[in-house]
Design a protein around this motif. Structure first.
Motif, PDB file in Angstrom:
ATOM      1  N   ASN A   1      -5.271   4.140  28.184  1.00 43.00           N
ATOM      2  CA  ASN A   1      -4.449   4.138  27.220  1.00 43.00           C
ATOM      3  C   ASN A   1      -3.242   3.637  27.755  1.00 43.00           C
ATOM      4  O   ASN A   1      -2.279   4.473  28.432  1.00 43.00           O
ATOM      5  CB  ASN A   1      -4.170   5.525  26.454  1.00 43.00           C
TER       6      ASN A   1
ATOM      7  N   ILE B   1      -6.512  12.398  28.039  1.00 38.67           N
ATOM      8  CA  ILE B   1      -5.942  12.744  26.511  1.00 38.67           C
ATOM      9  C   ILE B   1      -6.840  13.721  25.658  1.00 38.67           C
ATOM     10  O   ILE B   1      -5.930  14.627  25.235  1.00 38.67           O
ATOM     11  CB  ILE B   1      -5.611  11.231  25.936  1.00 38.67           C
TER      12      ILE B   1
ATOM     13  N   GLN C   1      -0.531   2.448  26.844  1.00 44.29           N
ATOM     14  CA  GLN C   1       0.765   3.212  26.108  1.00 44.29           C
ATOM     15  C   GLN C   1       1.426   4.365  27.152  1.00 44.29           C
ATOM     16  O   GLN C   1       2.612   4.280  27.531  1.00 44.29           O
ATOM     17  CB  GLN C   1       1.005   3.517  24.650  1.00 44.29           C
ATOM     18  N   TYR C   2       0.361   5.269  27.539  1.00 45.79           N
ATOM     19  CA  TYR C   2       0.804   6.693  28.137  1.00 45.79           C
ATOM     20  C   TYR C   2       0.445   6.499  29.534  1.00 45.79           C
ATOM     21  O   TYR C   2       0.611   7.376  30.552  1.00 45.79           O
ATOM     22  CB  TYR C   2      -0.036   7.545  27.354  1.00 45.79           C
ATOM     23  N   SER C   3      -0.353   5.254  30.103  1.00 41.18           N
ATOM     24  CA  SER C   3      -1.132   5.172  31.276  1.00 41.18           C
ATOM     25  C   SER C   3      -1.753   6.373  31.827  1.00 41.18           C
ATOM     26  O   SER C   3      -1.719   7.021  32.597  1.00 41.18           O
ATOM     27  CB  SER C   3      -0.046   5.164  32.451  1.00 41.18           C
TER      28      SER C   3
END
Ligand SMILES: [Zn+2]
Length: 76
Positions: free
Chosen positions: A60, A70, A62-64
């Motif tokens: 992801n 996640i 956006q969050y690396s």
């Protein structure tokens, strides 16, 4: 491959020609890694990786963080 001669500017910067970026898949805004080997500079695109487990799959951006991590965080 025919090389191009370019000058470094006062701050040590150089423009990577669009043709080279296109052929290598390195695009403006990409994170790159520069290494030195036998007096030559090597520029590589940094693959996105999970900041928690280091995986390069299902990231992801956006969050690396990878989707597995996640999901583990969500289950806590
Ligand atoms: Zn992960």
């Amino acid at each position: 491959m025919i090389g191009l001669n370019r000058k470094l500017d006062k701050l040590g910067r150089v423009v990577v020609p669009a043709d080279y970026r296109y052929r290598t898949g390195i695009d403006i805004g990409d994170q790159i890694k520069i290494t030195e080997e036998a007096g030559k500079l090597i520029i590589e695109k940094v693959k996105p990786f999970c900041k928690i487990c280091g995986s390069e799959e299902n990231i992801n951006e956006q969050y690396s963080v990878c989707e597995d991590c996640i999901n583990k965080i969500k289950s806590i």
